[in-house]
Design an enzyme around this catalytic site. Structure first.
Site, short mmCIF file in Angstrom:
data_model
loop_
_atom_site.label_atom_id
_atom_site.label_comp_id
_atom_site.label_asym_id
_atom_site.label_seq_id
_atom_site.Cartn_x
_atom_site.Cartn_y
_atom_site.Cartn_z
N HIS A 121 -6.53 4.82 -6.10
CA HIS A 121 -5.42 5.44 -5.37
C HIS A 121 -5.92 6.69 -4.65
O HIS A 121 -6.27 7.69 -5.27
CB HIS A 121 -4.23 5.80 -6.26
CG HIS A 121 -2.95 5.88 -5.47
ND1 HIS A 121 -2.10 4.80 -5.32
CD2 HIS A 121 -2.40 6.88 -4.75
CE1 HIS A 121 -1.07 5.15 -4.57
NE2 HIS A 121 -1.24 6.41 -4.20
N HIS A 176 -2.18 -6.79 -4.23
CA HIS A 176 -1.03 -6.28 -4.98
C HIS A 176 0.24 -6.89 -4.38
O HIS A 176 0.91 -6.28 -3.56
CB HIS A 176 -0.97 -4.75 -4.90
CG HIS A 176 0.04 -4.13 -5.80
ND1 HIS A 176 -0.14 -2.90 -6.38
CD2 HIS A 176 1.27 -4.55 -6.21
CE1 HIS A 176 0.92 -2.59 -7.12
NE2 HIS A 176 1.79 -3.58 -7.02
N GLU A 226 -2.99 -6.99 -8.87
CA GLU A 226 -2.22 -5.87 -9.40
C GLU A 226 -0.73 -6.16 -9.27
O GLU A 226 -0.31 -6.87 -8.35
CB GLU A 226 -2.50 -4.59 -8.61
CG GLU A 226 -3.94 -4.14 -8.61
CD GLU A 226 -4.15 -2.89 -7.78
OE1 GLU A 226 -5.18 -2.23 -7.98
OE2 GLU A 226 -3.29 -2.58 -6.93
#
Length: 237
Positions: free
Chosen positions: A190, A43, A70
């Site tokens: 998450h 990410h 991401e």
């Protein structure tokens, strides 16, 4: 079996804290795959405080499993994805200064924008996923963008589970059922951890993939990276 994609942002954070190339991000990515993980996630953020844009380019030749990038689709991110052509791009609406992702997309207000971005990625053979909350209206709107998958934002589940409230899984079950009905693949991520991943996997229908970074790397400090990757794989069977 649900696929495990390991987010290696924290490896880059550790490397960057000292400068140089220890730990070697590319070697860690290669090792994680050799341990059995079916994907690598990164990410990159605009300030490059952990994963750098050059890391994304360098990983192209290292990631032989699924490569998932991401990020918030600002122009520099879009350009990076089109250059590296990962297996999957996960669109996340995080602010530039966000410590970590903390909300899913408003797919109603951003439907036109997301549709345009997704079309461009699809034209380049890149699978798309939208990071999203367990809100039926947002899932229904996500389906209209042309995305291939949604990634369920699982912080609320993890928080409830830690407090002993297993009913916190229900919105995720209902959302997964709806997403599948609408023809969407289902990812999740998450705050998933060794403690809660088995329960989550057992209850979420058609769960294609989980992306786990912070917990997995933290657990590896005590248990070892190879051991932890295989512990996750066992729980995801």
């Amino acid at each position: 079996m649900t696929k495990l994609s390991v987010n290696i942002n924290k490896i880059a954070t550790l490397r960057n804290s000292r400068g140089g190339n220890v730990p070697n991000l590319l070697k860690v990515a290669a090792d994680i795959q050799s341990f059995g993980a079916q994907g690598i996630t990164i990410h990159p953020r605009p300030d490059e405080r952990h994963i750098k844009y050059q890391d994304a380019r360098d990983l192209v030749s290292v990631v032989t499993s699924e490569y998932n990038i991401e990020g918030n689709p600002i122009q520099s991110f879009i350009d990076l994805v089109l250059e590296t052509k990962p297996t999957q791009v996960t669109l996340v609406p995080d602010a530039i200064d966000a410590i970590t992702s903390n909300a899913g997309w408003n797919t109603i207000d951003n439907q036109s924008f997301l549709s345009e971005v997704i079309q461009e990625f699809s034209n380049n053979g890149i699978r798309t996923s939208i990071f999203i909350d367990t809100d039926f209206k947002m899932i229904e709107a996500a389906a209209k963008t042309g995305t291939d998958r949604v990634e369920l934002y699982t912080e609320a589940f993890a928080d409830a589970y830690q407090k002993g409230n297993k009913n916190g899984i229900k919105p995720y079950i209902d959302s997964a059922v709806l997403a599948h009905k609408l023809g969407l693949g289902i990812n999740a991520g998450h705050d998933l951890s060794l403690d809660n991943i088995k329960y989550f996997k057992e209850n979420i229908p058609n769960l294609a993939e989980v992306s786990i970074g912070h917990a997995l790397i933290s657990e590896s400090l005590y248990l070892g990276l190879e051991n932890v990757v295989n512990m996750y794989l066992h729980r995801l069977k």
